[in-house]
Design an enzyme around this catalytic site. Structure first.
Site, mmCIF file in Angstrom:
data_model
loop_
_atom_site.group_PDB
_atom_site.id
_atom_site.type_symbol
_atom_site.label_atom_id
_atom_site.label_comp_id
_atom_site.label_asym_id
_atom_site.label_seq_id
_atom_site.Cartn_x
_atom_site.Cartn_y
_atom_site.Cartn_z
ATOM 1 N N ASP A 92 9.794 46.385 -1.798
ATOM 2 C CA ASP A 92 9.301 47.215 -2.896
ATOM 3 C C ASP A 92 10.367 47.179 -3.997
ATOM 4 O O ASP A 92 11.360 47.906 -3.954
ATOM 5 C CB ASP A 92 9.068 48.645 -2.403
ATOM 6 C CG ASP A 92 8.472 49.544 -3.477
ATOM 7 O OD1 ASP A 92 8.568 49.199 -4.669
ATOM 8 O OD2 ASP A 92 7.920 50.604 -3.118
ATOM 9 N N GLU A 151 17.188 57.588 0.117
ATOM 10 C CA GLU A 151 15.802 57.253 -0.210
ATOM 11 C C GLU A 151 14.942 58.046 0.755
ATOM 12 O O GLU A 151 14.606 57.584 1.838
ATOM 13 C CB GLU A 151 15.574 55.748 -0.090
ATOM 14 C CG GLU A 151 14.291 55.293 -0.782
ATOM 15 C CD GLU A 151 13.037 55.589 0.021
ATOM 16 O OE1 GLU A 151 12.536 56.749 -0.027
ATOM 17 O OE2 GLU A 151 12.572 54.676 0.705
ATOM 18 N N GLU A 176 6.634 63.927 5.061
ATOM 19 C CA GLU A 176 7.717 63.643 6.012
ATOM 20 C C GLU A 176 8.879 64.627 5.911
ATOM 21 O O GLU A 176 9.725 64.687 6.791
ATOM 22 C CB GLU A 176 8.256 62.208 5.883
ATOM 23 C CG GLU A 176 7.261 61.151 6.296
ATOM 24 C CD GLU A 176 7.848 59.752 6.274
ATOM 25 O OE1 GLU A 176 8.949 59.585 5.707
ATOM 26 O OE2 GLU A 176 7.217 58.838 6.824
ATOM 27 N N HIS A 216 5.211 50.966 -2.457
ATOM 28 C CA HIS A 216 4.713 51.215 -1.099
ATOM 29 C C HIS A 216 4.277 52.664 -0.922
ATOM 30 O O HIS A 216 3.611 53.002 0.054
ATOM 31 C CB HIS A 216 5.773 50.829 -0.065
ATOM 32 C CG HIS A 216 6.871 51.824 0.092
ATOM 33 N ND1 HIS A 216 7.910 51.944 -0.806
ATOM 34 C CD2 HIS A 216 7.099 52.766 1.059
ATOM 35 C CE1 HIS A 216 8.728 52.900 -0.398
ATOM 36 N NE2 HIS A 216 8.259 53.408 0.723
#
Length: 583
Positions: free
Chosen positions: A241, A334, A343, A519
């Site tokens: 990505d 990240e 998440e 992504h």
């Protein structure tokens, strides 16, 4: 590899079976550590390695006091390097000084090449005592013809038994390693069942730097989230990505003066790419943390790129572990998930900030923003929703989201489908935000940019990279500007909306449909009843986002809205209420 035969009545001491086995063992070829040459004797092999490749294995082992298993790791590490670099066989000078991380990395107990006979021969070189290969060879010569045949045979048998015991131990470790790999794969299949976020204050585990794990998490089998990041595929997807990876790279390399001489913490380091960017940018020290087993490969990546003198890798949860430093100057991570907050990894970054970031320190990225817009996309509706009306001649209406909660979809939506302005519904300053504040509720107003049928709301996020956390991102006025500078629906996207302003001291990137696809894609909230909108009509409402009560890594989202037609003479349409889940 030798094979020991047995008779039905046990060992046959009257025939020459032992001698046949011994001859077979002695004639088994062993491949050089560096090149393709093979040798019948480990002594000759190591002599060749010293003369041709500059690596004196016996001297290195004796000087560093390497035990049997460390010697195995050395062999497998060198073989791994050879497999990954076709020019490795030309090495003419190879040394180790005993500080290398691989010497204590059990992943290097797994043979790098199948049936590596050199590993089996290590025991014959008496690696558990201080004798070198040369002294062992001399001692064998000195013993020639001395002692009774019975005592010599007894010593031979004892040596063989020891060799077999080590071979058995090697195989047991290999089986354990493969079993562990299978368990990781099985858990990855279950990645849809993310683990709950553990209570940061409970069950704190002490462990050594480089191998810190959460024992309680592994014991109860709830490590699905971290194991989902143990394999290669997901990391290849993220590395490929370019918006993501080059966004971080460009910020770090364009601001080397910010990183030079600093201590950097990389939370969720994965393959170690961000840590290596920081090290190359001049960071004095980088501490890379990950609770997934990918950290073992990250360590190999760091060593392969000769950055082990700068980067320290620590396995464990940032909430639990202790770092080898009291504070850090910069935290890079990240952490972003679908719709930014899926998440819940930002929670961990904020914990790291509160525990380790020095006053005046910087987070990269420094701020993030969630936007909402609306789309008109008949093709998407036909592909994703109406598809179930006719599946090879059968109706499958049960597959549609017909319950009170709709499953939010993650997909790439073309820019041409956007049918309204955007609204900034969340602005997060990473320097001041709290985990509790990541549950939010925000009003919004979307203005139709053309006559269309609005089929869904669309969510996406942007991130900013600032040189100072004191100014983490653009002003809200700038953030709320339209994607295009012009008024028409086909006006070109502004450089500002793409974070491509050379004169700005701030980096960033967008995951919106007006930018290059990432992504993360975008998050689609399909409407049960499409809105027939004309240009200038407004859709007003309230957007609420919160962690799921059943799994805090997932999101529950509510959207209440109504259509305010421009020609409605002040009469408001009946409000609608929709609930979504992002799993």
């Amino acid at each position: 590899m030798s094979v020991l035969s047995y008779s039905e009545s046990g060992f046959d001491t009257q025939d020459d079976r032992w001698d046949d086995w011994e001859d077979e063992e002695m004639n088994t070829p062993m491949k050089c550590l560096f090149c393709t040459q093979t040798f019948q004797s480990p002594i000759v092999l190591f002599r060749h390695a010293k003369q041709a490749h500059g690596f004196d294995f016996p001297k290195t082992r004796a000087t560093l006091g390497l035990d049997f298993y460390q010697s195995m790791r050395v062999v497998n590490y060198i073989r791994t390097m050879g497999l990954s670099d076709p020019n490795f066989e030309q090495v003419s000078g190879f040394t180790i000084d005993g500080t290398e991380a691989f010497l204590n990395d059990d992943s290097y107990l797994k043979p790098a090449i199948p049936d590596d006979n050199l590993l089996y021969a290590l025991d014959e070189l008496d690696l558990d005592d201080s004798a070198s290969v040369g002294s062992l060879s001399r001692s064998l010569k000195a013993d020639d013809g001395l002692g009774s045949p019975e005592s010599l045979r007894e010593r031979e048998l004892t040596a063989r038994i020891r060799a077999l015991e080590h071979q058995l131990g090697l195989r047991e470790r290999e089986v354990k390693y493969v079993s562990g790999q299978f368990d990781e794969y099985r858990q990855m299949v279950k990645r849809q069942f993310y683990d709950s976020i553990d209570d940061c204050g409970a069950g704190k585990e002490a462990a050594d730097i480089g191998e810190k794990g959460s024992g309680s998490e592994e014991a109860d089998g709830s490590n699905y989230y971290f194991n989902s990041y143990a394999g290669n595929d997901i990391h290849m997807q993220m590395l490929q990505d370019k918006v993501r990876t080059e966004g971080y790279r460009d910020f770090i390399y364009d601001n080397k003066d910010v990183f030079k001489g600093k201590v950097v913490l990389d939370v969720g380091c994965g393959t170690g790419i961000l840590s290596m960017f920081a090290a190359r940018a001049g960071a004095a020290r980088v501490i890379a943390v990950d609770n997934s087993d990918i950290i073992h490969k990250a360590r190999a990546n760091v060593i392969e790129n000769k950055l082990e003198g700068v980067i320290t890798l620590v396995k464990g949860k940032i909430e639990d572990l202790e770092l080898p430093v009291d504070t850090v100057d910069i935290i890079i991570s990240e952490w972003m998930g679908y719709f930014l907050l899926f998440e819940a990894m930002l929670d961990s970054v904020l914990v790291a900030r509160d525990r380790f970031l020095a006053p005046g320190g910087l987070l990269a990225p420094s701020a993030s923003y969630i936007y909402l817009t609306a789309i008109s996309d008949e093709e998407y509706i036909n592909d994703q929703i109406n598809y179930w009306d006719d599946v090879y001649g059968f109706k499958m209406s049960a597959m549609k989201s017909t319950g009170p909660v709709i499953e939010a979809d993650v997909d790439v939506v073309p820019a041409r489908a956007v049918a309204a302005s955007r609204a900034l519904i969340a602005e997060i300053d990473h320097g001041t935000a709290t985990p509790a504040a990541l549950d939010f509720s925000s009003s919004f107003t979307l203005v139709a940019t053309r006559d269309s049928t609005i089929h869904a709301f669309l969510g996406y996020f942007d991130v900013a990279f600032a040189r100072s956390q004191a100014e983490p991102g653009p002003s809200q006025a700038v953030l709320s500007l339209p994607v295009s500078d012009g008024d028409s629906s086909d006006a070109p996207v502004s450089a500002r909306a793409l974070w491509k302003q050379p004169e700005s001291s701030m980096n960033g990137f967008t995951t919106g449909p007006h930018g290059t696809a990432t992504h993360w894609k975008q998050t689609v909230f399909v409407l049960r009843e499409p809105i027939q909108a004309k240009q200038g009509d407004e859709v007003r409402g309230q957007f609420t986002c919160r962690k799921s009560t059943t799994n805090p890594r997932e999101l529950d989202l509510d959207i209440s809205y109504y259509h305010a037609a421009r020609d409605a003479d002040g009469q408001a349409a009946e409000p609608k209420q929709l609930s979504y889940q992002l799993r």
